[in-house]
Design a protein around this motif. Structure first.
Motif, PDB file in Angstrom:
ATOM      1  N   ARG A 135       0.801  -1.140   0.003  1.00 37.74           N
ATOM      2  CA  ARG A 135       0.050  -0.078  -0.012  1.00 37.74           C
ATOM      3  C   ARG A 135       0.961   1.234   0.137  1.00 37.74           C
ATOM      4  NH1 ARG A 135      -5.970  -0.713   1.321  1.00 37.74           N
ATOM      5  NH2 ARG A 135      -6.246  -2.741   1.072  1.00 37.74           N
ATOM      6  N   MET A 136       1.913   1.422   0.677  1.00 36.52           N
ATOM      7  CA  MET A 136       2.795   2.396   0.592  1.00 36.52           C
ATOM      8  C   MET A 136       3.482   2.579  -1.023  1.00 36.52           C
ATOM      9  SD  MET A 136       4.974   2.564   3.993  1.00 36.52           S
ATOM     10  CE  MET A 136       5.519   0.709   4.353  1.00 36.52           C
ATOM     11  N   ALA A 137       3.868   1.490  -1.332  1.00 36.71           N
ATOM     12  CA  ALA A 137       4.462   1.713  -2.653  1.00 36.71           C
ATOM     13  C   ALA A 137       3.210   2.180  -3.973  1.00 36.71           C
ATOM     14  CB  ALA A 137       4.973   0.355  -3.084  1.00 36.71           C
ATOM     15  N   GLU A 138       2.047   1.275  -3.590  1.00 35.60           N
ATOM     16  CA  GLU A 138       1.074   2.001  -4.418  1.00 35.60           C
ATOM     17  C   GLU A 138       0.407   3.060  -4.498  1.00 35.60           C
ATOM     18  OE1 GLU A 138      -1.706  -1.341  -4.004  1.00 35.60           O
ATOM     19  OE2 GLU A 138      -0.427  -2.830  -5.033  1.00 35.60           O
ATOM     20  N   GLY A 139       0.446   3.795  -3.242  1.00 33.81           N
ATOM     21  CA  GLY A 139       0.087   5.015  -2.798  1.00 33.81           C
ATOM     22  C   GLY A 139       0.415   6.095  -3.733  1.00 33.81           C
ATOM     23  N   ALA A 162      11.932  -2.994  -4.660  1.00 35.71           N
ATOM     24  CA  ALA A 162      11.537  -2.923  -6.061  1.00 35.71           C
ATOM     25  C   ALA A 162      10.367  -3.734  -6.472  1.00 35.71           C
ATOM     26  CB  ALA A 162      12.626  -3.212  -7.173  1.00 35.71           C
ATOM     27  N   ARG A 163      10.170  -5.059  -5.798  1.00 34.88           N
ATOM     28  CA  ARG A 163       9.115  -5.951  -6.090  1.00 34.88           C
ATOM     29  C   ARG A 163       7.859  -5.177  -5.822  1.00 34.88           C
ATOM     30  NH1 ARG A 163      10.464 -10.873  -2.298  1.00 34.88           N
ATOM     31  NH2 ARG A 163       8.485 -10.024  -1.556  1.00 34.88           N
ATOM     32  N   TYR A 164       8.032  -4.411  -5.069  1.00 34.00           N
ATOM     33  CA  TYR A 164       6.542  -3.831  -4.559  1.00 34.00           C
ATOM     34  C   TYR A 164       6.073  -2.743  -5.537  1.00 34.00           C
ATOM     35  CZ  TYR A 164       6.952  -6.377  -0.427  1.00 34.00           C
ATOM     36  OH  TYR A 164       7.077  -7.308   0.665  1.00 34.00           O
ATOM     37  N   PHE A 165       7.021  -2.088  -6.383  1.00 32.42           N
ATOM     38  CA  PHE A 165       6.699  -0.946  -7.214  1.00 32.42           C
ATOM     39  C   PHE A 165       6.385  -1.646  -8.740  1.00 32.42           C
ATOM     40  CE2 PHE A 165       8.565   1.416  -3.687  1.00 32.42           C
ATOM     41  CZ  PHE A 165       7.934   2.545  -3.936  1.00 32.42           C
ATOM     42  N   GLN A 166       5.260  -1.568  -9.090  1.00 35.91           N
ATOM     43  CA  GLN A 166       4.905  -1.966 -10.301  1.00 35.91           C
ATOM     44  C   GLN A 166       4.492  -0.587 -10.978  1.00 35.91           C
ATOM     45  OE1 GLN A 166       2.265  -5.194 -10.261  1.00 35.91           O
ATOM     46  NE2 GLN A 166       3.436  -6.413  -9.242  1.00 35.91           N
ATOM     47  N   VAL A 167       4.270  -0.410 -12.459  1.00 40.58           N
ATOM     48  CA  VAL A 167       4.140   0.609 -12.995  1.00 40.58           C
ATOM     49  C   VAL A 167       2.642   0.811 -13.037  1.00 40.58           C
ATOM     50  CG1 VAL A 167       3.980   2.078 -14.998  1.00 40.58           C
ATOM     51  CG2 VAL A 167       6.195   0.837 -14.491  1.00 40.58           C
ATOM     52  N   ASN A 168       2.008   1.761 -12.330  1.00 43.33           N
ATOM     53  CA  ASN A 168       0.624   2.030 -12.294  1.00 43.33           C
ATOM     54  C   ASN A 168       0.499   3.041 -13.658  1.00 43.33           C
ATOM     55  OD1 ASN A 168      -1.988   3.253 -11.796  1.00 43.33           O
ATOM     56  ND2 ASN A 168      -1.915   2.922  -9.736  1.00 43.33           N
ATOM     57  N   THR A 169      -0.158   2.467 -14.562  1.00 44.93           N
ATOM     58  CA  THR A 169      -0.319   3.257 -15.780  1.00 44.93           C
ATOM     59  C   THR A 169      -1.027   4.567 -15.591  1.00 44.93           C
ATOM     60  OG1 THR A 169      -2.074   2.037 -16.647  1.00 44.93           O
ATOM     61  CG2 THR A 169       0.013   1.475 -17.511  1.00 44.93           C
ATOM     62  N   LYS A 170      -2.080   4.382 -14.834  1.00 45.70           N
ATOM     63  CA  LYS A 170      -3.039   5.718 -14.427  1.00 45.70           C
ATOM     64  C   LYS A 170      -2.159   6.686 -13.711  1.00 45.70           C
ATOM     65  CE  LYS A 170      -7.295   7.169 -12.189  1.00 45.70           C
ATOM     66  NZ  LYS A 170      -8.006   7.019 -11.317  1.00 45.70           N
ATOM     67  N   LEU A 171      -1.595   6.376 -12.564  1.00 43.69           N
ATOM     68  CA  LEU A 171      -0.823   7.321 -11.856  1.00 43.69           C
ATOM     69  C   LEU A 171       0.238   7.772 -12.417  1.00 43.69           C
ATOM     70  CD1 LEU A 171      -0.724   8.412  -8.667  1.00 43.69           C
ATOM     71  CD2 LEU A 171       0.925   6.380  -8.242  1.00 43.69           C
ATOM     72  N   GLU A 190      12.074   5.766   0.418  1.00 42.47           N
ATOM     73  CA  GLU A 190      11.413   6.164   1.465  1.00 42.47           C
ATOM     74  C   GLU A 190      10.560   4.859   2.037  1.00 42.47           C
ATOM     75  OE1 GLU A 190      10.035  10.820   0.973  1.00 42.47           O
ATOM     76  OE2 GLU A 190       9.086   9.530  -0.024  1.00 42.47           O
ATOM     77  N   VAL A 191      10.123   4.177   0.884  1.00 40.49           N
ATOM     78  CA  VAL A 191       9.284   2.647   1.386  1.00 40.49           C
ATOM     79  C   VAL A 191      10.452   1.705   1.765  1.00 40.49           C
ATOM     80  CG1 VAL A 191       8.144   0.993   0.182  1.00 40.49           C
ATOM     81  CG2 VAL A 191       7.620   3.127  -0.261  1.00 40.49           C
ATOM     82  N   GLN A 192      11.530   1.699   1.103  1.00 38.60           N
ATOM     83  CA  GLN A 192      12.685   0.886   1.530  1.00 38.60           C
ATOM     84  C   GLN A 192      13.113   1.053   3.115  1.00 38.60           C
ATOM     85  OE1 GLN A 192      16.078   1.297  -0.989  1.00 38.60           O
ATOM     86  NE2 GLN A 192      17.710   0.097   0.541  1.00 38.60           N
ATOM     87  N   LYS A 193      13.183   2.264   3.540  1.00 33.98           N
ATOM     88  CA  LYS A 193      13.516   2.658   4.754  1.00 33.98           C
ATOM     89  C   LYS A 193      12.559   2.252   5.741  1.00 33.98           C
ATOM     90  CE  LYS A 193      16.868   6.280   3.822  1.00 33.98           C
ATOM     91  NZ  LYS A 193      17.663   6.834   4.603  1.00 33.98           N
ATOM     92  N   GLN A 194      11.369   2.606   5.365  1.00 36.28           N
ATOM     93  CA  GLN A 194      10.141   2.084   6.010  1.00 36.28           C
ATOM     94  C   GLN A 194      10.065   0.616   6.471  1.00 36.28           C
ATOM     95  OE1 GLN A 194       8.050   4.008   8.214  1.00 36.28           O
ATOM     96  NE2 GLN A 194       9.521   5.666   7.756  1.00 36.28           N
ATOM     97  N   ALA A 195      10.422  -0.123   5.355  1.00 34.55           N
ATOM     98  CA  ALA A 195      10.305  -1.496   5.275  1.00 34.55           C
ATOM     99  C   ALA A 195      11.568  -2.131   5.969  1.00 34.55           C
ATOM    100  CB  ALA A 195      10.028  -1.968   3.982  1.00 34.55           C
ATOM    101  N   GLY A 196      12.583  -1.401   5.968  1.00 29.09           N
ATOM    102  CA  GLY A 196      13.837  -2.067   6.677  1.00 29.09           C
ATOM    103  C   GLY A 196      14.696  -2.809   5.701  1.00 29.09           C
TER     104      GLY A 196
END
Length: 102
Positions: free
Chosen positions: A62-66, A87-96, A73-79
Motif C-alpha cells: 500500500r505504501m508503494a502503490e499510494g 522494487a518488487r512492490y513497485f509496479q508501473v501504475n499506468t493511471k498514476l 522512503e518505502v525501503q527505509k520504512q520496510a527496513g
C-alpha cells in the motif's frame, strides 16, 4: 552515522508501559499464546491462511502503490537493506504514471 529509525520503531517507543516497567506487552503474552490468539481470531473471523507476515507485505504494498512515497522512503520504512527487495512492490501504475506526466 546513526541508522535511520523507522516509523514502526518510533510508534513502539511511544506506546505506554506499565509503571516501573519497560515492557509494552505483559509477560503473560508468550509467543505460544500470541500464536493461538491469532489463530483463534482468524477462525472466528472466517479468515483462512492469514499470517502476520501477510499484513507486513500488505502494508508495504500500500505504501508503494499510494504514490506518495519514493522507493527509497518505502525501503527505509520496510527496513530493506537491498533496494531490489523494495522494487518488487513497485509496479508501473499506468493511471498514476499518466497523471504525473500531465
Amino acid at each position: 552515522m546513526k541508522k535511520p529509525k523507522s516509523f514502526l520503531i518510533e510508534a513502539l517507543k511511544s506506546l505506554p508501559r506499565g509503571i516501573g516497567s519497560t515492557r509494552i506487552f505483559p509477560e503473560s503474552l508468550t509467543i505460544h499464546r500470541l500464536r493461538s490468539q491469532w489463530q483463534r481470531a482468524c477462525e472466528v473471523s472466517g479468515i483462512e491462511n492469514l499470517q502476520l507476515k501477510d499484513l507486513r507485505h500488505e502494508a508495504i504494498s500500500r505504501m508503494a502503490e499510494g504514490g506518495k512515497l519514493t522507493s527509497l522512503e518505502v525501503q527505509k520504512q520496510a527496513g530493506h537493506k537491498d533496494p531490489r527487495m523494495t522494487a518488487r512492490y513497485f509496479q508501473v501504475n499506468t493511471k498514476l504514471f499518466g497523471e504525473k506526466l500531465d
